[in-house]
Design an enzyme around this catalytic site. Structure first.
Site, PDB file in Angstrom:
ATOM      1  N   GLU A 185      27.827  56.676  69.833  1.00 25.01           N
ATOM      2  CA  GLU A 185      28.355  56.899  68.599  1.00 25.01           C
ATOM      3  C   GLU A 185      29.906  57.301  68.495  1.00 25.01           C
ATOM      4  OE1 GLU A 185      25.540  61.104  66.837  1.00 25.01           O
ATOM      5  OE2 GLU A 185      26.733  61.259  69.118  1.00 25.01           O
ATOM      6  N   TRP A 229      23.078  56.162  52.169  1.00 24.99           N
ATOM      7  CA  TRP A 229      22.835  55.320  53.292  1.00 24.99           C
ATOM      8  C   TRP A 229      22.311  54.319  53.465  1.00 24.99           C
ATOM      9  CZ3 TRP A 229      18.647  54.431  57.370  1.00 24.99           C
ATOM     10  CH2 TRP A 229      19.717  54.402  58.085  1.00 24.99           C
ATOM     11  N   CYS A 278      21.684  60.060  53.190  1.00 20.20           N
ATOM     12  CA  CYS A 278      22.166  60.059  51.782  1.00 20.20           C
ATOM     13  C   CYS A 278      21.982  61.163  51.167  1.00 20.20           C
ATOM     14  CB  CYS A 278      21.544  59.579  50.267  1.00 20.20           C
ATOM     15  SG  CYS A 278      20.985  57.841  50.869  1.00 20.20           S
ATOM     16  N   LYS A 329      26.942  60.804  73.245  1.00 16.37           N
ATOM     17  CA  LYS A 329      28.046  60.957  72.238  1.00 16.37           C
ATOM     18  C   LYS A 329      29.118  59.968  72.485  1.00 16.37           C
ATOM     19  CE  LYS A 329      26.765  64.077  70.401  1.00 16.37           C
ATOM     20  NZ  LYS A 329      26.052  64.205  70.163  1.00 16.37           N
ATOM     21  N   GLU A 376      22.413  62.784  77.127  1.00 17.25           N
ATOM     22  CA  GLU A 376      23.746  63.348  76.059  1.00 17.25           C
ATOM     23  C   GLU A 376      25.613  62.996  75.723  1.00 17.25           C
ATOM     24  OE1 GLU A 376      22.731  64.371  73.427  1.00 17.25           O
ATOM     25  OE2 GLU A 376      24.704  65.811  72.599  1.00 17.25           O
ATOM     26  N   ARG A 436      26.332  62.384  55.395  1.00 24.02           N
ATOM     27  CA  ARG A 436      24.773  62.303  55.181  1.00 24.02           C
ATOM     28  C   ARG A 436      25.040  61.033  54.930  1.00 24.02           C
ATOM     29  NH1 ARG A 436      21.440  66.401  54.161  1.00 24.02           N
ATOM     30  NH2 ARG A 436      19.423  65.105  53.041  1.00 24.02           N
ATOM     31  N   HIS A 491      18.058  51.960  91.160  1.00 22.81           N
ATOM     32  CA  HIS A 491      16.094  50.150  90.473  1.00 22.81           C
ATOM     33  C   HIS A 491      16.789  49.770  89.607  1.00 22.81           C
ATOM     34  CE1 HIS A 491      13.938  53.165  93.210  1.00 22.81           C
ATOM     35  NE2 HIS A 491      14.387  54.215  92.832  1.00 22.81           N
ATOM     36  N   LYS A 521      24.191  61.915  59.147  1.00 23.91           N
ATOM     37  CA  LYS A 521      23.773  63.476  59.564  1.00 23.91           C
ATOM     38  C   LYS A 521      22.458  63.343  59.907  1.00 23.91           C
ATOM     39  CE  LYS A 521      24.740  67.006  61.891  1.00 23.91           C
ATOM     40  NZ  LYS A 521      25.359  66.895  63.666  1.00 23.91           N
ATOM     41  N   ASN A 561      17.142  60.174  47.169  1.00 28.27           N
ATOM     42  CA  ASN A 561      17.151  59.722  48.993  1.00 28.27           C
ATOM     43  C   ASN A 561      16.333  59.900  49.237  1.00 28.27           C
ATOM     44  OD1 ASN A 561      18.079  61.471  51.359  1.00 28.27           O
ATOM     45  ND2 ASN A 561      17.871  62.998  51.193  1.00 28.27           N
ATOM     46  N   GLY A 562      15.867  59.300  49.998  1.00 30.90           N
ATOM     47  CA  GLY A 562      14.284  58.651  51.095  1.00 30.90           C
ATOM     48  C   GLY A 562      13.378  57.202  50.444  1.00 30.90           C
TER      49      GLY A 562
HETATM   50  C1  F6R Z   1      23.297  62.888  67.566  1.00 31.65           C
HETATM   51  C2  F6R Z   1      22.917  63.370  66.379  1.00 31.65           C
HETATM   52  C3  F6R Z   1      21.219  62.759  66.728  1.00 31.65           C
HETATM   53  C4  F6R Z   1      20.651  63.936  66.036  1.00 31.65           C
HETATM   54  C5  F6R Z   1      19.111  63.448  66.046  1.00 31.65           C
HETATM   55  C6  F6R Z   1      18.167  64.396  65.241  1.00 31.65           C
HETATM   56  O1  F6R Z   1      25.147  63.362  68.064  1.00 31.65           O
HETATM   57  O2  F6R Z   1      23.372  63.939  65.829  1.00 31.65           O
HETATM   58  O3  F6R Z   1      21.154  62.179  67.615  1.00 31.65           O
HETATM   59  O4  F6R Z   1      20.389  64.896  66.831  1.00 31.65           O
HETATM   60  O5  F6R Z   1      18.930  62.541  64.605  1.00 31.65           O
HETATM   61  O6  F6R Z   1      18.924  65.728  64.333  1.00 31.65           O
HETATM   62  P1  F6R Z   1      18.341  66.752  64.265  1.00 31.65           P
HETATM   63  O7  F6R Z   1      18.634  67.238  64.609  1.00 31.65           O
HETATM   64  O8  F6R Z   1      18.956  67.454  62.818  1.00 31.65           O
HETATM   65  O9  F6R Z   1      16.273  66.668  63.584  1.00 31.65           O
END
Ligand code: F6R
Length: 611
Positions: A491, A73, A2, A488, A484, A27, A507, A606, A99-100
């Protein structure tokens, strides 16, 4: 999660708030809304993105000099117009954004239901607002006092901002556990979840701390604690330029951020690495060198992509520093009863510096006497402030929801820390130390060369865009990169993908392999090379499609694989910083080929400021 924005001052509030919401959309983007005060309270809200709200307000009366806005969000209640913020009080005079998460909201709601309150939404926010309203009525107190009393009973995390038509010149805001920045202009104030909506108006900001209340009138900011004592605001200067948060001609922030990596890595190394002199300058490390060198254990806590950076750091720290390392999901660490000793060092890795689980995890570890070292991107963020020491990643604002440039910067910073500690501890010999410094020095240029593969990766994206599943495999330093790469892809393209250590494939996951399954191997030349070549053969023998990220000129794998992407030769310890780049591009181009909103993937946000 949010984004919140608010404005009070001589400007028209709506355009300022709307622009701010667009900046904070990363956000959350399930719904958005604004509330404006001008001869009464007007509240407009809409399911969907901020652009949907904007369109719905064309021709509406949005004139006001005080306004609040929210991009959501969803936590409590599905995304819908009625669950969108701002929420209004029963008397229709007050509006609030939040927000929260209010954890004891159902208890508060039951109390209010018994008193006859009716709820328009399913949100915890409406409960909190009506709880504040109820306190105001019962105690015959002002809004500020009612907010203070209410917050003493609230369990959870929040930033709230309220306006009240009976006090048309006042904004009230409070924070615990979620971020709030106040920008100070000439006779005006800007409030936001981060500084991006603020920088084009002012660079003077105050980061509000937990349990603080801000009472803002035009030209006046009063900060108080929940005990009603005044606090002197600590005004800081923002070190952020507007260009850093704009797309600069790229189609998406994600692509811009992928292409920024030569520069962001350079920025991350600047002033820290002197490859010729054989020196690493990092005040945060130097000032705590004894504790770092003598750490009985390093525990890395993080989430998501940052956790992957932490996993790679485990390999690097153990190899170079000979210190045992554990890598923990912050969300697990905070709730179990982990053993933390005084001699332990906790490294918290976070782009946003606001991830709720990481924040609480380090607060707990701090209580047990461990040194908290933050590796954080967002300057002045909560994790940076709670840490005892740290090193910023200096990747600049990351707006694309999928983390890219922050990840490579995390890898660089963590490698620098490990190298410095190893050098001080004498667990690395001078020639290897000098070699790795020069390898790091060359990384920005090699990332630049790696990015030249973009057209080829784009073509591969077209070829594989309709695959239903992907497998990503890597060994050693490249295993976290396989994780990773898979993250990606999930997502951005909504394709199911799994990352695995290549040997672990036998396995279980090998059962998935058939002629329809693309398997991405991260197979740059390293000490495991022969082994991974065998793993490729095992996949080929089962008709899987192999896409391999290889070191340049690796003809052996080129002959076996269906497709290859080359990256420059590099020491195995730093090669992952290169091999992740084509995987970022692959996820991006597949998302684009599928016509998806890569900067705002569904259901994601984010900054995960709720647990
Ligand atoms: C994936 C991504 C998330 C963040 C995770 C932690 O692309 O961005 O998996 O890595 O939410 O966020 P931070 O790094 O802000 O603590």
């Amino acid at each position: 999660m949010c984004g919140i924005v608010a404005y009070i001052g001589p400007k028209e509030a709506y355009p300022v708030v709307l622009k701010g919401l667009k900046r904070l959309e990363y956000r959350g983007y399930d719904s958005s809304g604004v509330a404006l005060l001008n001869n009464g309270l007007k509240v407009y809200k809409k399911k969907g993105k901020v652009a949907d709200l904007e369109e719905s307000l064309v021709g509406k009366d949005v004139h006001a000099h005080i306004g609040i806005g929210h991009t959501r969000w969803a936590t409590h209640g599905e995304p819908s117009d009625r669950n969108a913020h701002p929420h209004t009080s029963s008397n229709g005079k007050m509006a609030m954004i939040h927000n929260g998460i209010i954890e004891n909201y159902s208890q508060l709601k039951n109390e209010l239901l018994k008193k006859g309150y009716v709820f328009e939404s399913d949100t915890d926010t409406e409960v909190l607002l009506k709880f504040i309203e109820d306190i105001q009525l019962n105690n015959e107190c002002g809004l500020e006092e009612a907010v203070r009393i209410a917050l003493k009973r609230v369990v959870g995390a929040y930033v709230i901002v309220l306006i009240d038509q009976d006090h048309p010149d006042t904004l009230i805001a409070a924070r615990k556990g979620s971020p709030l920045v106040i920008g100070i202009g000439k006779g005006e104030h800007f409030l936001a979840s981060d500084a991006t909506p603020i920088i084009e108006y002012t660079k003077e900001v105050v980061y509000v701390n937990d349990y603080e209340l801000a009472i803002i009138r035009p030209g006046e900011l009063v900060l108080k604690n929940l005990g009603n004592e005044k606090i002197t605001p600590f005004v800081q200067k923002l070190d952020l330029e507007l260009a850093a948060i704009e797309k600069s001609g790229y189609d998406h922030f994600m692509l811009k951020e992928i292409f920024e990596q030569p520069q962001t890595i350079f920025d991350c190394l600047r002033g820290r690495l002197d490859a010729n002199a054989g020196a690493i300058t990092m005040a945060g490390v130097q000032n705590n060198i004894d504790q770092l060198k003598n750490a009985s254990r390093i525990i890395i806590v993080a989430c998501g992509t940052s956790w992957h950076a932490g996993l790679l750091a485990e390999y690097i720290f153990e190899e170079l520093c000979r210190i045992p390392v554990e890598v923990e999901y912050a969300s697990e660490f905070r709730y179990r009863n982990p053993v933390v000793h005084k001699g332990d060092v906790i490294i918290a890795v976070s782009q946003s510096g606001e991830t709720a689980d990481t924040l609480v995890a380090i607060e707990k570890a701090k209580e047990q006497g461990a040194l908290i070292f933050g590796v954080v991107n967002a300057v002045g963020s909560s994790i940076a402030r709670v840490s005892n020491a740290g090193a910023y990643t200096h990747a600049g604002p990351e707006i694309g929801v999928a983390s890219t440039k922050a990840f490579t910067a995390q890898l660089v910073v963590l490698t620098l820390i490990a190298l410095k500690v190893a050098h001080e501890k004498k667990t690395i010999d001078t020639s290897r130390f000098m070699h790795l410094l020069s390898e790091l020095h060359e990384i920005p240029e090699k990332v630049e060369l790696t990015l030249r593969s973009a057209p080829k990766v784009k073509a591969l994206a077209e070829k594989y865009r309709d695959a239903r599943d992907f497998l990503y495999l890597g060994r050693g330093y490249n295993f976290p990169i396989a994780l990773e790469g898979a993250l990606k892809l999930k997502e951005i393209s909504y394709i199911h993908a799994e990352g695995y250590p290549a040997a672990e494939m036998k396995h279980g996951p090998i059962a998935l392999v058939d002629e329809h399954l693309p398997v991405v191997f991260v197979a740059t030349r390293d000490s495991y090379h022969e082994k991974i070549v065998s793993n490729i053969q095992e996949i080929k023998a089962r008709k899987g499609k192999v896409i391999a990220v290889i070191s340049e000129g690796d003809e052996n794998i080129s002959r076996m694989a269906d497709d290859t992407i080359e990256v420059p030769e590099a020491d195995e310890l730093v090669a992952p910083i290169l091999s992740v780049v084509p995987l970022q591009l692959l996820a991006y181009y597949i998302g684009v080929a599928k016509d998806l909103d890569v900067d705002k993937p569904r259901n994601l946000a984010k900054s995960v400021t709720v647990e």
